[in-house]
Design an enzyme around this catalytic site. Structure first.
Site, mmCIF file in Angstrom:
data_model
loop_
_atom_site.group_PDB
_atom_site.id
_atom_site.type_symbol
_atom_site.label_atom_id
_atom_site.label_comp_id
_atom_site.label_asym_id
_atom_site.label_seq_id
_atom_site.Cartn_x
_atom_site.Cartn_y
_atom_site.Cartn_z
ATOM 1 N N TYR A 29 34.355 34.404 31.335
ATOM 2 C CA TYR A 29 34.081 35.832 31.176
ATOM 3 C C TYR A 29 34.902 36.425 30.044
ATOM 4 O O TYR A 29 35.942 35.907 29.649
ATOM 5 C CB TYR A 29 34.409 36.580 32.472
ATOM 6 C CG TYR A 29 35.886 36.608 32.775
ATOM 7 C CD1 TYR A 29 36.696 37.663 32.349
ATOM 8 C CD2 TYR A 29 36.486 35.555 33.465
ATOM 9 C CE1 TYR A 29 38.056 37.677 32.603
ATOM 10 C CE2 TYR A 29 37.849 35.560 33.727
ATOM 11 C CZ TYR A 29 38.633 36.617 33.292
ATOM 12 O OH TYR A 29 39.974 36.619 33.529
ATOM 13 N N PHE A 65 40.117 43.573 27.279
ATOM 14 C CA PHE A 65 41.308 43.646 28.124
ATOM 15 C C PHE A 65 41.604 42.335 28.831
ATOM 16 O O PHE A 65 42.710 42.109 29.301
ATOM 17 C CB PHE A 65 41.193 44.775 29.149
ATOM 18 C CG PHE A 65 39.979 44.690 30.049
ATOM 19 C CD1 PHE A 65 39.967 43.864 31.159
ATOM 20 C CD2 PHE A 65 38.865 45.457 29.790
ATOM 21 C CE1 PHE A 65 38.867 43.794 31.991
ATOM 22 C CE2 PHE A 65 37.745 45.401 30.619
ATOM 23 C CZ PHE A 65 37.742 44.559 31.721
ATOM 24 N N ASP A 66 40.616 41.437 28.896
ATOM 25 C CA ASP A 66 40.876 40.138 29.519
ATOM 26 C C ASP A 66 39.737 39.188 29.176
ATOM 27 O O ASP A 66 38.616 39.605 28.878
ATOM 28 C CB ASP A 66 40.994 40.279 31.038
ATOM 29 C CG ASP A 66 41.646 39.051 31.683
ATOM 30 O OD1 ASP A 66 42.221 38.228 30.936
ATOM 31 O OD2 ASP A 66 41.600 38.924 32.914
ATOM 32 N N ILE A 117 36.645 42.857 41.802
ATOM 33 C CA ILE A 117 36.140 44.225 41.901
ATOM 34 C C ILE A 117 34.745 44.209 42.535
ATOM 35 O O ILE A 117 33.996 43.236 42.412
ATOM 36 C CB ILE A 117 36.105 44.907 40.519
ATOM 37 C CG1 ILE A 117 35.208 44.133 39.549
ATOM 38 C CG2 ILE A 117 37.504 45.084 39.954
ATOM 39 C CD1 ILE A 117 35.024 44.831 38.205
ATOM 40 N N TYR A 141 37.623 49.681 38.608
ATOM 41 C CA TYR A 141 38.996 50.015 39.005
ATOM 42 C C TYR A 141 39.177 51.487 39.342
ATOM 43 O O TYR A 141 40.296 51.916 39.623
ATOM 44 C CB TYR A 141 39.967 49.582 37.898
ATOM 45 C CG TYR A 141 39.991 48.088 37.719
ATOM 46 C CD1 TYR A 141 40.767 47.285 38.537
ATOM 47 C CD2 TYR A 141 39.200 47.462 36.751
ATOM 48 C CE1 TYR A 141 40.778 45.908 38.397
ATOM 49 C CE2 TYR A 141 39.204 46.086 36.597
ATOM 50 C CZ TYR A 141 39.992 45.312 37.423
ATOM 51 O OH TYR A 141 40.000 43.952 37.286
ATOM 52 N N PHE A 172 31.168 43.273 30.914
ATOM 53 C CA PHE A 172 31.560 41.885 31.066
ATOM 54 C C PHE A 172 30.440 40.990 30.528
ATOM 55 O O PHE A 172 29.269 41.166 30.882
ATOM 56 C CB PHE A 172 31.804 41.530 32.536
ATOM 57 C CG PHE A 172 33.039 42.145 33.128
ATOM 58 C CD1 PHE A 172 34.272 41.525 33.009
ATOM 59 C CD2 PHE A 172 32.964 43.353 33.809
ATOM 60 C CE1 PHE A 172 35.413 42.093 33.559
ATOM 61 C CE2 PHE A 172 34.093 43.925 34.363
ATOM 62 C CZ PHE A 172 35.323 43.295 34.238
#
Length: 703
Positions: free
Chosen positions: A621, A631-632, A652, A678, A695
């Site tokens: 991902y 962010f990731d 999530i 979030y 995503f």
């Protein structure tokens, strides 16, 4: 007469469908006992599912069987969990004494047809179990689990993994073997677990030496800026706001054990921590000696636990909850005057409304504390007092009165008091700065509306709007401190309307052992005064006040729920508009939308059936904000792509829902609204509050 052990042995004589659950926010004893007991039952052919009512600290994930735990989420797997409870032939309830401790699952268990077995070491267990192993003298539920396995003749079946889970429970619940509950039997059990091959130091490291850097910085902040010590009464407490939790990216378990730092100070005999979790304030109490925090918490905060260690919950805001707790304690008084202003924090100041919660509490806490100490000595309804305090710290619009200059008491309070004559208000003079008839009202309650304002008439806090026009009961007690609201309220008669002005410096001056603090800048700019508008109605007794406060609390909770629902609906509309605009700007055509508001597009179809709840899925991902900031990404992490059990709350909500739309080998794009990501909390500095997310994913494997 058969024993609980004999009944249990007969019950487990043949393979059963078994459901094991433990308390909300499981600790090492709760999870370790559950997983060790599950492993034992599986050895004997039982089909076992462990369900926790919430998530738990990451430092417990090493325990054997952790990957199979079902974490309850009302939105994601309520039907699955309800079905598991209904189909279970045996339901084991571990490490809790009342069904309220397992949240929604409690009613499912209460109404389930299966045989219920309680294994627990907390005081005053609720009578819901068919078979009960309840021993408040035990150090941990893990101790009881070991004894049951031993007494069933199966001690040799305790594996290293089971033993380490049990050891973790005993070690943490005894405070690393220093609490009074650490008996000879505890040490003998540890010796037996050593024979099973457990690694004591490894377990200790996993629990106590696996902190992240930001968690240690959070600890430093809490001890430096949030720890309040009242030497006069040998007490200490910590109060942590939601903003502070967010600023340090606090995870489940990060606040565990913090209350023990407060109790560890030499001479401190009573300590507490109050944590604002949004929907409620979670509380932990600790004590030394004869004072039972279990009884204290059970009476006033819907809690319980052990004699010297207990927990509770409050649905009032953070400041009134903590102040009320201190007022209730027989050896303490309100020490919120020690709270520093401004709070020293390494992030921007909170929004303006959040800055106001301290002010009315500052004005009323000492007055109310006097009432609470008196009530404690007479053994009256302290829970009423705790709730009443919160009612004094509420929000917007009181009766306005005017006319003429302010009079002034000898202690410096400026006031205008009006009595109602017919349909008009007339000025009422106060002779001698006091009302000689006040002694006749002491111990009763004056119903009133209360506004707190600045010198420029900006409303800071009020009660009328907060409670849809309802009055609040104001306790009347002997005046101990001149120049404060408690003296001002003593001047009032039923039916009066009044305006009181207090010099802000006088409210911030030193109180007892606590130092003075600077007046907040916004108060100085508005005249350096605190103004109270009070409109009284009548006198009532304590029984009537209790009925009134119960109604007010219900109104407050209903209003909070309404606001939460309204916010979620409004935020989803904003997110949807943002996601549509984003999709258009990125030329994302062919997107589909789920009923919950997730947009998704399968860019590369996979082969095989769709991923199902409970299966372990492995994902590659990349996650990004709508401004393109990544962010990731699984590419940032060495080793295997990210794996998790689907539909069990490990990720999530948007992921649990969207990944279930994919089959093995699929590649897809998800656009997830913040309400399914979030939310209002955000995730540290990388993901701001209320952020819709994108995503790009690949479902690598399904098992």
């Amino acid at each position: 007469m058969t024993t609980p052990l004999a009944e249990l042995q007969a019950l487990l004589a043949q393979p059963r469908q078994v459901f094991i659950t433990t308390h909300h926010k499981p600790d090492a004893d709760a999870l370790g006992s559950s997983l060790a007991w599950a492993a034992y039952l599986k050895q004997h052919g039982h089909h076992v599912t462990v369900v926790t009512p919430s998530d738990y600290p990451a430092f417990l994930n090493w325990m054997g069987g952790n990957d199979e735990v079902v974490i309850y989420d009302k939105r994601q797997n309520d039907h699955q969990v309800r079905d598991l409870v209904q189909r279970a032939e045996v339901i084991f309830c571990l490490d809790f004494s009342c069904l309220a401790r397992i949240n929604e699952i409690g009613e499912y268990v209460r109404n389930a047809p299966g045989t219920k077995v309680l294994i627990d070491h907390h005081q005053q267990p609720e009578s819901f179990a068919d078979i009960s192993f309840s021993n408040p003298g035990a150090a941990a539920t893990a101790e009881l689990i070991f004894e049951i396995i031993r007494d069933l003749g199966d001690q040799a079946q305790v594996t290293k993994a089971m033993g380490e889970a049990l050891y973790a429970g005993i070690m943490t619940d005894t405070g690393s073997f220093r609490h009074p509950s650490t008996s000879r039997n505890v040490h003998l059990i540890i010796a037996e677990l050593l024979s099973a091959g457990i690694d004591l130091s490894a377990v200790h490291r996993r629990i106590y030496d696996s902190h992240s850097e930001i968690r240690l910085r959070f600890l430093g902040f809490v001890l430096k800026d949030k720890l309040v010590v009242n030497r006069e009464f040998n007490t200490a407490y910590i109060a942590i706001t939601r903003d502070e939790l967010r600023a340090y990216d606090s995870k489940t378990g990060d606040t565990e054990g913090l209350v023990n730092y407060a109790l560890s100070i030499e001479g401190i005999v009573f300590a507490a921590i109050f944590i604002d979790r949004g929907s409620a304030v979670k509380i932990s109490f600790r004590s030394v000696g004869d004072f039972s925090v279990s009884d204290f918490s059970r009476q006033h905060f819907e809690g319980g636990g052990h004699h010297n260690a207990a927990g509770g919950i409050s649905y009032l805001p953070l400041a009134p909850t903590s102040s009320a707790s201190w007022a209730c304690c027989p050896s303490t008084r309100s020490s919120w005057w020690a709270s520093p202003w401004p709070p020293r924090r390494p992030w921007p100041s909170p929004p303006l409304p959040l800055r106001f919660h301290w002010l009315p509490q500052l004005c009323f806490s000492s007055h109310f504390s006097t009432f609470m100490r008196s009530s404690f000595r007479s053994g009256r309804h302290l829970a009423l007092g705790a709730s009443l305090l919160g009612l004094l710290f509420s929000t917007a619009a009181c009766d306005k009165v005017g006319g003429g200059d302010f009079a002034k008491t000898k202690s410096g309070i400026e006031y205008k008091i009006f009595k109602k004559v017919g349909s008009k208000y007339e000025r009422r003079d106060i002779s001698g700065d006091a009302d000689p008839t006040y002694k006749d009202r002491v111990g009763k309650f004056l119903t009133a509306y209360i506004d707190t304002r600045t010198g420029k008439d900006s409303v800071l806090e009020s009660t009328r709007t907060k409670f849809q026009g309802a009055l609040v009961p104001l306790p009347l007690q002997e005046v101990k401190r001149k120049g404060t609201p408690e003296e001002a309220f003593a001047l009032l008669m039923p039916g009066d309307s009044a305006v009181f002005r207090f010099n802000a410096d006088s409210l911030f001056k030193p109180q007892g052992p606590n130092p003075s603090r600077p007046v907040p800048p916004f108060l100085k700019k508005a005249g350096n005064v605190v103004v109270l508008h009070v409109a009284t109605r009548g006198l009532i007794d304590q029984a009537a006040a209790m009925t009134m406060q119960q109604d007010l609390q219900q109104k407050m909770m209903a209003e909070q729920q309404r606001q939460m629902m309204a916010f979620a609906g409004d935020q989803l509309k904003k997110d949807d508009a943002a996601l549509q605009a984003y999709a258009k700007s990125k030329s994302l055509t062919g997107l589909k939308k789920t009923p919950s508001g997730i947009y998704y597009q399968v860019t590369t179809p996979g082969a095989g059936p769709l991923a199902k709840q409970g299966q372990t899925v492995t994902m590659k991902y990349t996650g990004m904000l709508l401004d393109g900031k990544v962010f990731d990404s699984s590419d940032k992490h060495p080793g295997e792509p990210f794996s998790f059990p689907l539909g069990q709350g490990k990720v999530i909500p948007g992921w649990d829902e969207a990944v279930a739309l994919l089959s093995k080998g699929s590649k897809a794009t998800f656009l997830i609204p913040s309400t399914l990501a979030y939310g209002q909390q955000g995730a540290g500095a990388d993901i701001p509050a209320n952020s819709p997310l994108r995503f790009d994913v690949e479902l690598v494997d399904v098992k």
